[in-house]
Write an enzyme that holds these catalytic residues in place. Structure first.
Site, mmCIF file in Angstrom:
data_model
loop_
_atom_site.group_PDB
_atom_site.id
_atom_site.type_symbol
_atom_site.label_atom_id
_atom_site.label_comp_id
_atom_site.label_asym_id
_atom_site.label_seq_id
_atom_site.Cartn_x
_atom_site.Cartn_y
_atom_site.Cartn_z
ATOM 1 N N LYS A 123 0.004 2.112 -6.873
ATOM 2 C CA LYS A 123 -0.227 3.258 -5.998
ATOM 3 C C LYS A 123 -1.345 3.009 -4.994
ATOM 4 C CE LYS A 123 2.214 5.873 -6.261
ATOM 5 N NZ LYS A 123 3.599 5.743 -5.661
ATOM 6 N N HIS B 120 1.152 -6.445 -9.611
ATOM 7 C CA HIS B 120 0.018 -5.570 -9.930
ATOM 8 C C HIS B 120 -0.834 -6.169 -11.045
ATOM 9 C CE1 HIS B 120 1.754 -2.454 -7.483
ATOM 10 N NE2 HIS B 120 2.756 -2.217 -8.292
ATOM 11 N N SER C 108 -2.474 9.814 -7.469
ATOM 12 C CA SER C 108 -1.128 9.334 -7.149
ATOM 13 C C SER C 108 -0.465 8.692 -8.357
ATOM 14 C CB SER C 108 -1.202 8.342 -5.989
ATOM 15 O OG SER C 108 0.084 7.957 -5.568
#
Length: 283
Positions: free
Chosen positions: A45, A107, A137
């Site tokens: 995010k 990530h 988020s």
């Protein structure tokens, strides 16, 4: 510590069973990195989908229209992901068959990345976002089983899917001056998208003429991308939310209580000061 139902710990980091099974995470470490690979690294995010679209448009700048019908996950695969909508085939299997240069997103924190990323030294674009906005988020993305209060506490402890925000950001910030690393801030990209498209293209040794630069900037604007189903696809979990939603900085100001903001400040501000990293819209 026992993982919540549907999740597991891998080397102390929480992962979602369906998307990140242990064999896939183990295979990532042995993945053969090429010197001309381009990695997009972020914490979840933090503008990943947005930046992946920019990278893909730059890569195909000689024929932008050719990628219109190709899903973004096919153009910039996530190396650790097993896509349940593609017969649970690991994305790294797709990457192994792709021609160069490969554009790869991840990530993962440093110790879970492919070992060869540190020896082959491919180009890495890292995007960092204000942790307060990331917290909001990521909660709304529903890659967790918790109430807001439980999630908030776990985020501050680094006990969410993909682990600690700070650990993820810290490594690449410390290497921001390496020749093969471009470290950018999400908030700066919002403030000057065209300038950052140019900066990224120059970093990739793909200079753009003015007309192409303008077209890539237009196509990677939030409003255009939000209406593009090949870029703004539904997440294969939770409530099936679209990956692109608001795209605005400072959303935390209307969501966090004073006590919650103070808790985040206590958890992150001292450590951020120690490594001398600052974010817009943080206060």
């Amino acid at each position: 510590m026992a993982a919540p139902k549907g999740f597991h710990y891998y080397e102390g980091v929480l992962f979602y069973d369906l998307l990140f099974p242990v064999p896939s995470l183990e295979a990532v470490k042995e993945f053969q990195v090429r010197e001309d690979d381009v990695f997009l690294a972020t914490y979840p995010k933090s503008g990943t989908t947005w930046t992946a679209e920019i990278l893909s448009l730059i890569r195909n700048s000689d024929d932008i229209d050719s990628i219109d019908k190709v899903p973004l996950l096919k153009r910039v695969p996530c190396i650790e992901l097993v896509n349940p909508e593609e017969n649970c085939i690991p994305e790294l299997k797709l990457l192994e068959t792709m021609g160069s240069p490969r554009y790869i997103r991840t990530h993962l924190i440093k110790r879970l990345l492919p070992c060869e990323i540190f020896t082959a030294k491919p180009k890495v674009v890292y995007v960092a976002r204000n942790p307060k906005d990331v917290l909001i988020s990521y909660y709304e993305f529903k890659l967790h089983p918790w109430s807001w209060e439980e999630y908030f506490d776990n985020f501050l402890k680094g006990n969410v899917c993909y682990g600690s925000w700070f650990e993820n950001v810290e490594y690449w910030w410390e290497h921001r001056n390496d020749d093969n690393v471009l470290f950018v801030f999400y908030e700066d990209m919002i403030r000057d998208l065209k300038g950052h498209v140019r900066k990224i293209a120059d970093f990739l040794n793909k200079p753009l003429d003015e007309a192409t630069l303008n077209e890539i900037t237009r196509r990677s604007s939030f409003d255009v991308m939000k209406e593009n189903p090949n870029a703004n696809f539904k997440a294969p979990f939770g409530d099936g939310l679209r990956l692109l939603r608001r795209g605005k900085p400072g959303i935390w100001k209307s969501r966090l209580t004073e006590a919650e903001n103070e808790a985040i400040e206590k958890a992150f501000s001292r450590r951020m000061q120690e490594i001398k990293i600052e974010f817009s819209f943080y206060s």
